[in-house]
Design a protein around this motif. Structure first.
Motif, PDB file in Angstrom:
ATOM      1  N   LEU A   5       0.829  -1.214   0.000  1.00  0.00           N
ATOM      2  CA  LEU A   5       0.000   0.000   0.000  1.00  0.00           C
ATOM      3  C   LEU A   5       0.856   1.254   0.000  1.00  0.00           C
ATOM      4  CD1 LEU A   5      -2.955  -0.887   2.402  1.00  0.00           C
ATOM      5  CD2 LEU A   5      -3.022  -0.633  -0.084  1.00  0.00           C
ATOM      6  N   GLU A   6       1.937   1.237   0.755  1.00  0.00           N
ATOM      7  CA  GLU A   6       2.839   2.387   0.774  1.00  0.00           C
ATOM      8  C   GLU A   6       3.486   2.599  -0.593  1.00  0.00           C
ATOM      9  OE1 GLU A   6       4.267   2.455   5.448  1.00  0.00           O
ATOM     10  OE2 GLU A   6       5.123   0.942   4.104  1.00  0.00           O
ATOM     11  N   LYS A   7       3.813   1.513  -1.272  1.00  0.00           N
ATOM     12  CA  LYS A   7       4.380   1.618  -2.621  1.00  0.00           C
ATOM     13  C   LYS A   7       3.365   2.236  -3.592  1.00  0.00           C
ATOM     14  CE  LYS A   7       7.697  -2.167  -2.400  1.00  0.00           C
ATOM     15  NZ  LYS A   7       8.053  -3.498  -2.902  1.00  0.00           N
ATOM     16  N   LYS A   8       2.101   1.831  -3.455  1.00  0.00           N
ATOM     17  CA  LYS A   8       1.054   2.381  -4.326  1.00  0.00           C
ATOM     18  C   LYS A   8       0.858   3.871  -4.062  1.00  0.00           C
ATOM     19  CE  LYS A   8      -1.446  -1.873  -5.129  1.00  0.00           C
ATOM     20  NZ  LYS A   8      -2.712  -2.601  -5.030  1.00  0.00           N
ATOM     21  N   LEU A   9       0.888   4.257  -2.794  1.00  0.00           N
ATOM     22  CA  LEU A   9       0.749   5.668  -2.451  1.00  0.00           C
ATOM     23  C   LEU A   9       1.929   6.463  -3.010  1.00  0.00           C
ATOM     24  CD1 LEU A   9      -0.673   8.003  -1.070  1.00  0.00           C
ATOM     25  CD2 LEU A   9       0.457   7.334   1.072  1.00  0.00           C
ATOM     26  N   GLU A  10       3.120   5.943  -2.878  1.00  0.00           N
ATOM     27  CA  GLU A  10       4.299   6.615  -3.427  1.00  0.00           C
ATOM     28  C   GLU A  10       4.182   6.759  -4.941  1.00  0.00           C
ATOM     29  OE1 GLU A  10       7.840   4.539  -2.202  1.00  0.00           O
ATOM     30  OE2 GLU A  10       7.514   5.011  -0.087  1.00  0.00           O
ATOM     31  N   SER A  11       3.675   5.732  -5.595  1.00  0.00           N
ATOM     32  CA  SER A  11       3.488   5.782  -7.044  1.00  0.00           C
ATOM     33  C   SER A  11       2.482   6.870  -7.417  1.00  0.00           C
ATOM     34  CB  SER A  11       3.018   4.417  -7.548  1.00  0.00           C
ATOM     35  OG  SER A  11       2.787   4.447  -8.928  1.00  0.00           O
ATOM     36  N   LEU A  12       1.373   6.947  -6.690  1.00  0.00           N
ATOM     37  CA  LEU A  12       0.376   7.989  -6.928  1.00  0.00           C
ATOM     38  C   LEU A  12       0.983   9.370  -6.725  1.00  0.00           C
ATOM     39  CD1 LEU A  12      -2.482   9.034  -7.446  1.00  0.00           C
ATOM     40  CD2 LEU A  12      -2.986   8.596  -5.024  1.00  0.00           C
TER      41      LEU A  12
END
Length: 94
Positions: A5-12
């Motif tokens: 989830l943290e990776k997805k947020l960073e990507s966003l």
């Protein structure tokens, strides 16, 4: 360790930073609120919300969109749409 989830947020956040400004189709629901919050955190006033006003949308959606945009200190643009003037919409078989 970074979670998925943290990776997805960073990507966003990376995507938003590259865009430099955004106009978000905004209903005031969970998804558009999350996106607007992250966009406001990344872009400040260059993140703007837009909500459609039409008889086909419940007035409660507009009320919620206004309330939540105010909480997020986001500019909210209201767009009066006219779907019912289009016969392809207004004469749709039920």
């Amino acid at each position: 360790m970074v979670t998925a989830l943290e990776k997805k947020l960073e990507s966003l956040e990376d995507i938003l930073a590259r865009m430099k400004s955004v106009l978000i189709a905004y209903s005031g629901g969970v998804d558009s609120n999350f996106l607007l919050k992250v966009a406001r955190d990344m872009l400040g006033e260059k993140a703007v919300a837009a909500t459609a006003i039409s008889p086909i949308y419940p007035s409660s959606e507009l009320k919620m969109a206004r309330k939540m945009a105010k909480r997020l200190r986001a500019r909210l643009i209201l767009i009066h749409t006219k779907e019912l003037t289009n016969p392809n919409v207004s004469e749709w078989p039920v």
